[in-house]
Write an enzyme that holds these catalytic residues in place. Sequence first.
Site, PDB file in Angstrom:
ATOM      1  N   SER A 128      -6.657  69.229  38.327  1.00 46.74           N
ATOM      2  CA  SER A 128      -6.356  70.179  39.396  1.00 46.74           C
ATOM      3  C   SER A 128      -6.303  69.494  40.750  1.00 46.74           C
ATOM      4  CB  SER A 128      -7.409  71.280  39.451  1.00 46.74           C
ATOM      5  OG  SER A 128      -7.157  72.120  40.567  1.00 46.74           O
ATOM      6  N   HIS A 185      -9.939  77.992  35.491  1.00 49.02           N
ATOM      7  CA  HIS A 185      -9.907  77.561  36.894  1.00 49.02           C
ATOM      8  C   HIS A 185      -8.668  78.134  37.590  1.00 49.02           C
ATOM      9  CE1 HIS A 185      -8.001  74.939  39.862  1.00 49.02           C
ATOM     10  NE2 HIS A 185      -9.195  74.623  40.286  1.00 49.02           N
TER      11      HIS A 185
END
Length: 475
Positions: A128, A185
Site C-alpha cells: 500500500s 485495508h
Amino acid sequence: GRAHIGVTGLAVMGSNIARNFARRGHTVAVHNRSRAKTDALIDTYGHEGDFVPAGTIEEFLDALQTPRRVLVMVQAGAATDAVINELADNMDAGDIIIDGGNSLYTDTIRREAAMRERGLHFVGAGISGGEEGALNGPSIMPGGPAESYRHLGPLLESISAHVDGEPCCTHVGPDGSGHFVKMVHNGIEYADMQLIGEAFDLMRTALGMPIAEIGEVFRQWNSGDLESYLVEITAEVLGQVDTRTGRPLVEMIVDSAGQKGTGRWTVKSALDLGVPTTGIAEAVFARALSSATDQRERARELQGGATTAAPVDTAEFIAAINEALYASKVVAYAQGFDQIVAGSREYGWDIAPGDLATIWRGGCIIRATFLDRIKEAYAEDPDLPSLLLAPYFRAAVEDAVDSWRRVVSTATLTGVPVPAFSSSLSYYDALRAERLPAALTQGLRDYFGAHTYRRVDMEGDFHTLWGGDRSEQRV
Ligand code: NBP
C-alpha cells in the site's frame, strides 16, 4: 547471478519499487514483458543504483542470486497467473515468487498451493501507498510460508516505511493472509474517505460554508486526534483553485466516484464471513449511488420535505462533526479488524491484529496517529473483543456520542445524506443494546418456517404450534 532481487512488471508501481530497492543499496534485476519500459527505467533512473536490465525471463533469472527472489508487479488477474507460471517453469526448488499486485486473496491461496506443489515458495504481498509509497517506503503485508520470510523479510523491511524505527512490514501469516489484510485495508480506506466526504457535505450544505474555509477546518483537524494522510490531503484538495475558472476545483469535478474493486471484495468477503462491516459497505454503496448518474438526474425532482434551518452556532457544530467523524471512524476500524479476526479464524491464519495496526502507521493511505492507539489497544489485550471496548476508544466514543447523535439528527432534518455516520451510530447502538428485535425475527421465522428459537430461561430449541393450539414444544 549477482542481483539480490528481481522485479518484473515495470509500470508505475514496479519501476518505483525497483528504484526503491536500488536506492537502498540492493542490486536489482529488472524485466518487463515489453522491453521499452525496462529501457526507459534504465535511461531515466539507471544512475540511482545498481540495476541489471534483462530482456528475457531466462536472462532475468540468471541475473539473480539463489534462492532467487522475484517480485511480480503486473496487472492483477490473468496477467499475474501468466507471469507466475512462466517464472515457475524456469525456476528451481526453493526459489521465491512474490506477488506484489492487488490480487484477490482466494487467487493467492490457489497460487500458493500450486507453487508449493512445485517446490517453490509463493508470497502474496499486499503493498500500500500508491506510487509515492512504492518509491519512498510503502506499507508491505507479505503472506506465505514462514521460512520464505526469513530470506525475504530483511529485504522487504529495508524498503518499507518506518515509524519510530519499526518497519511497516511484517509476516502476516500463511498463503492468502497478506492479500486479505491488504483488501480490508483498502476497504477501510473507502470508509475513511466516505466519512470525510460526509463531514465535508455537512459543512458545505448544512452550514453553507465556502469550500476554502472547509479546507481550513480539515487543516486544523489534521493537528488533532484525526491527524492522518487522508485528512491532510483533503485540506489540499479543498484548497485547490481551478486554473480554468478560478473556482474551487472540487466544484468542477463530476460527483461520480469510481472504484477498482477492492472495496467490493471486502464487502463480499464480509457477507461470506457473516461480519457486519457496515461502514465499508456504506462507503462502497455510496460510490455506486454516486455513479448512477441517469437515475440521479431523474430523481432530482423528488421533494425532500421540510428542512430545518442550519445550526446556529457554526463553530460548535463543526466541533460536533469532528467528534461524529472520530466516533464513526472508530466503528469502521473496529469492524475492519473484526473482519480480519474472522478471516484469520476461517482460514487458520493466526493473524495478530496489533501487528497490522503497527505496519499501517506509515507508508499506506490510511496512515494516521489513530493507528498508534489501535496498536496500543491490541498490545494491552491481544484478544480484544472489539476495538470499541479498548479503554481509550471507549472513552473517546462515549465522550463523542452526544455530538454524534446531534450531527446525525441534524443531517436527517436538513436532508444531508450521511449513510456512514448514521449506520455507524446504529451499529454502536445495536452492539450495546440490552435486547435486540432479533427475538421477534426468531418468532417470525418460527411462525412461517418452523425454524425454532431458544428461550432466555431454559436450555434447548423450541417451536410453537402456530397453526394448532399454540402450545410450545421442545424440539
Ligand atoms: P498495471 O496494473 O497497470 O499493470 C501494467 C503492467 O502489467 C505492465 O508491466 C504490463 O506489461 C504488465 N502486463 C500486463 Br497488463 N499483462 C501482462 C502479461 N500477460 N504478461 C506480462 N506482463 C503483463 O501496473 P501498476 O499500476 O504499476 O500496478 C501493478 C500492480 O500493483 C497491480 O496489481 C496493481 O493492482 C497493484 N497496485 C497498484 C497501486 C497503484 O497505486 N497503482 C497500488 C497498490 C497496488 P507491458 O508493459 O508489457 O504492457
